[in-house]
Design a protein around this motif. Sequence first.
Motif, mmCIF file in Angstrom:
data_model
loop_
_atom_site.group_PDB
_atom_site.id
_atom_site.type_symbol
_atom_site.label_atom_id
_atom_site.label_comp_id
_atom_site.label_asym_id
_atom_site.label_seq_id
_atom_site.Cartn_x
_atom_site.Cartn_y
_atom_site.Cartn_z
ATOM 1 N N SER A 28 0.855 -1.429 -0.007
ATOM 2 C CA SER A 28 -0.179 -0.002 -0.039
ATOM 3 C C SER A 28 0.791 1.235 -0.034
ATOM 4 C CB SER A 28 -0.899 -0.082 1.058
ATOM 5 O OG SER A 28 -1.858 1.297 1.246
ATOM 6 N N ARG A 29 1.963 1.449 0.863
ATOM 7 C CA ARG A 29 2.835 2.591 0.793
ATOM 8 C C ARG A 29 3.525 2.648 -0.417
ATOM 9 N NH1 ARG A 29 5.776 1.945 6.693
ATOM 10 N NH2 ARG A 29 3.821 2.411 8.161
ATOM 11 N N GLY A 30 3.964 1.342 -1.112
ATOM 12 C CA GLY A 30 4.707 1.592 -2.370
ATOM 13 C C GLY A 30 3.595 2.354 -3.340
ATOM 14 N N LEU A 31 2.414 1.725 -3.475
ATOM 15 C CA LEU A 31 1.399 2.356 -4.292
ATOM 16 C C LEU A 31 1.120 4.080 -3.973
ATOM 17 C CD1 LEU A 31 -0.985 -0.786 -4.528
ATOM 18 C CD2 LEU A 31 0.824 0.032 -6.661
ATOM 19 N N ASN A 32 1.053 4.268 -2.867
ATOM 20 C CA ASN A 32 0.769 5.660 -2.604
ATOM 21 C C ASN A 32 2.043 6.610 -3.007
ATOM 22 O OD1 ASN A 32 -1.561 5.305 -1.495
ATOM 23 N ND2 ASN A 32 -1.133 4.994 0.630
ATOM 24 N N VAL A 33 3.101 5.883 -3.112
ATOM 25 C CA VAL A 33 4.268 6.875 -3.422
ATOM 26 C C VAL A 33 4.058 6.845 -5.210
ATOM 27 C CG1 VAL A 33 6.826 6.529 -3.940
ATOM 28 C CG2 VAL A 33 5.990 6.068 -1.813
ATOM 29 N N LEU A 34 3.636 5.856 -5.692
ATOM 30 C CA LEU A 34 3.529 6.311 -6.848
ATOM 31 C C LEU A 34 2.360 7.053 -7.352
ATOM 32 C CD1 LEU A 34 3.813 2.357 -8.397
ATOM 33 C CD2 LEU A 34 5.265 4.049 -8.743
ATOM 34 N N ARG A 35 1.253 7.003 -6.521
ATOM 35 C CA ARG A 35 0.166 8.033 -6.449
ATOM 36 C C ARG A 35 0.528 9.479 -6.530
ATOM 37 N NH1 ARG A 35 -5.249 6.496 -6.428
ATOM 38 N NH2 ARG A 35 -5.655 4.211 -6.294
ATOM 39 N N ASN A 46 12.343 12.789 -2.534
ATOM 40 C CA ASN A 46 11.818 12.017 -1.423
ATOM 41 C C ASN A 46 11.157 12.987 -0.350
ATOM 42 O OD1 ASN A 46 12.559 9.603 -2.285
ATOM 43 N ND2 ASN A 46 14.619 9.654 -1.256
ATOM 44 N N GLN A 47 11.557 14.343 -0.136
ATOM 45 C CA GLN A 47 10.864 15.016 0.974
ATOM 46 C C GLN A 47 9.543 15.521 0.490
ATOM 47 O OE1 GLN A 47 13.469 18.167 2.278
ATOM 48 N NE2 GLN A 47 11.563 19.342 3.381
ATOM 49 N N GLU A 48 9.560 15.810 -0.962
ATOM 50 C CA GLU A 48 8.164 15.980 -1.483
ATOM 51 C C GLU A 48 7.115 14.874 -1.368
ATOM 52 O OE1 GLU A 48 9.057 19.278 -4.960
ATOM 53 O OE2 GLU A 48 10.397 17.459 -4.938
ATOM 54 N N ILE A 49 7.692 13.713 -1.616
ATOM 55 C CA ILE A 49 6.943 12.608 -1.728
ATOM 56 C C ILE A 49 6.280 12.094 -0.005
ATOM 57 C CG2 ILE A 49 6.767 9.928 -1.890
ATOM 58 C CD1 ILE A 49 8.821 10.447 -4.234
ATOM 59 N N ALA A 50 7.213 12.492 0.742
ATOM 60 C CA ALA A 50 6.928 12.396 2.198
ATOM 61 C C ALA A 50 5.736 13.358 2.444
ATOM 62 C CB ALA A 50 8.009 12.529 3.131
ATOM 63 N N ARG A 51 5.817 14.578 2.004
ATOM 64 C CA ARG A 51 4.910 15.328 2.361
ATOM 65 C C ARG A 51 3.499 15.083 1.886
ATOM 66 N NH1 ARG A 51 3.055 19.453 -0.566
ATOM 67 N NH2 ARG A 51 4.596 19.141 -2.129
ATOM 68 N N LEU A 52 3.368 14.735 0.514
ATOM 69 C CA LEU A 52 2.179 14.502 -0.318
ATOM 70 C C LEU A 52 1.686 13.242 0.332
ATOM 71 C CD1 LEU A 52 3.352 15.038 -3.855
ATOM 72 C CD2 LEU A 52 1.614 16.243 -2.492
ATOM 73 N N GLY A 54 2.281 11.475 3.610
ATOM 74 C CA GLY A 54 2.353 11.491 5.036
ATOM 75 C C GLY A 54 3.329 10.346 5.440
ATOM 76 N N LEU A 55 4.032 9.687 4.620
ATOM 77 C CA LEU A 55 4.895 8.841 5.104
ATOM 78 C C LEU A 55 6.053 9.264 5.533
ATOM 79 C CD1 LEU A 55 4.470 6.045 2.025
ATOM 80 C CD2 LEU A 55 3.518 5.953 4.398
ATOM 81 N N PRO A 56 6.706 8.468 6.674
ATOM 82 C CA PRO A 56 8.158 9.112 7.061
ATOM 83 C C PRO A 56 9.109 9.075 5.974
ATOM 84 C CG PRO A 56 7.230 7.268 8.414
ATOM 85 C CD PRO A 56 6.347 7.241 7.323
ATOM 86 N N LYS A 57 10.108 9.871 5.818
ATOM 87 C CA LYS A 57 10.944 10.086 4.639
ATOM 88 C C LYS A 57 12.045 8.926 4.712
ATOM 89 C CE LYS A 57 14.580 13.067 2.755
ATOM 90 N NZ LYS A 57 15.512 14.371 3.040
ATOM 91 N N PRO A 58 12.479 8.230 5.772
ATOM 92 C CA PRO A 58 13.202 7.016 5.536
ATOM 93 C C PRO A 58 12.437 5.921 4.769
ATOM 94 C CG PRO A 58 13.440 7.890 7.802
ATOM 95 C CD PRO A 58 12.272 8.621 7.004
ATOM 96 N N THR A 59 11.068 5.935 5.065
ATOM 97 C CA THR A 59 10.236 4.698 4.519
ATOM 98 C C THR A 59 10.167 5.118 3.019
ATOM 99 O OG1 THR A 59 8.974 4.352 6.359
ATOM 100 C CG2 THR A 59 8.085 3.979 4.175
ATOM 101 N N VAL A 60 9.922 6.480 2.573
ATOM 102 C CA VAL A 60 9.944 6.994 1.567
ATOM 103 C C VAL A 60 11.142 6.786 0.432
ATOM 104 C CG1 VAL A 60 9.732 8.966 -0.368
ATOM 105 C CG2 VAL A 60 8.226 8.641 1.954
ATOM 106 N N SER A 61 12.510 6.850 1.230
ATOM 107 C CA SER A 61 13.475 6.531 0.643
ATOM 108 C C SER A 61 13.728 5.123 0.269
ATOM 109 C CB SER A 61 14.575 7.000 1.534
ATOM 110 O OG SER A 61 14.737 8.316 1.769
#
Length: 269
Positions: A28-35, A46-52, A54-61
């Motif tokens: 789910s988190r991976g698909l939310n990154v794509l969304r 990564n920082q912009e994706i984290a903001r959009l 709501g995931l922690p930046k380390p997770t986004v990375s």
Amino acid sequence: MLSELMAASGAGGRVEPEKDRKFVEALSRGLNVLRAFTQGSTILGNQEIARLTGLPKPTVSRMTYTLTRLEYLSYNKQLEKYQLSSGVLALGYAYVSNLKVRQLAKPYMDEFARQTNMSVGLTCRDRLYMIYVENCLPPKASLLRMDIGHKLPMATTSAGRAYYCSIAERGRKTIEDSMAEKYGPKSWPEKKEGLDRAMEEYKKHGFCLSLGEWDRNINSAGVPVHLQDGTTMALTCAAPSYLVPAEKLRNSIACQLAVLASDIESLGV
């Protein structure tokens, strides 16, 4: 734009993973990154994706690294940011090319566009948006060229309203809750008022209108299309208001659009 079709066939409601043991949160988190790339920006860090998301930046990375390795994202070394890659395009194309209703409905939509001089679109739901899976233009039209994958907000467009008004009450409640959260206390009451008006019109006439509410220069009508597998889509027609005034749309063309939707449903898709 086809990337936005990845999840277009889903119900779009908020999922509660803690209540579903089969739910894979990492996926789910991976698909939310794509969304995140469908929210107006084509290249994100990564920082912009984290903001959009709501995931922690380390997770986004970790997610962006993995999605890049799988060729769903590509990395721009100069900008140190990511963008969607061809793997996402392949998924979107596979969905559209195998959509039987799109193939069967297109000749009917082409003829309707020619007769009414309006753009005619077939859309499906993705969360709080409707996404074009087909769009047919009249021969001389140069406006309203909506590419496949283009997203429309559900609350203010005739396609979104037609979908909203035609589904069960429980589904509408889920949509309303999500919209209230998205738009907040300042904007949501106005959006809800528009949906309530659309519901009254749908119950009375079988179609929904958007008269300058999505775009002040555009008038449009929308009707639901119910497929045999239980999926609900929406058929919409739109034109500049100076070409198709509100009364002509309400008294004539919207009724014709409802007939077109019935004809498409009768194709047995």
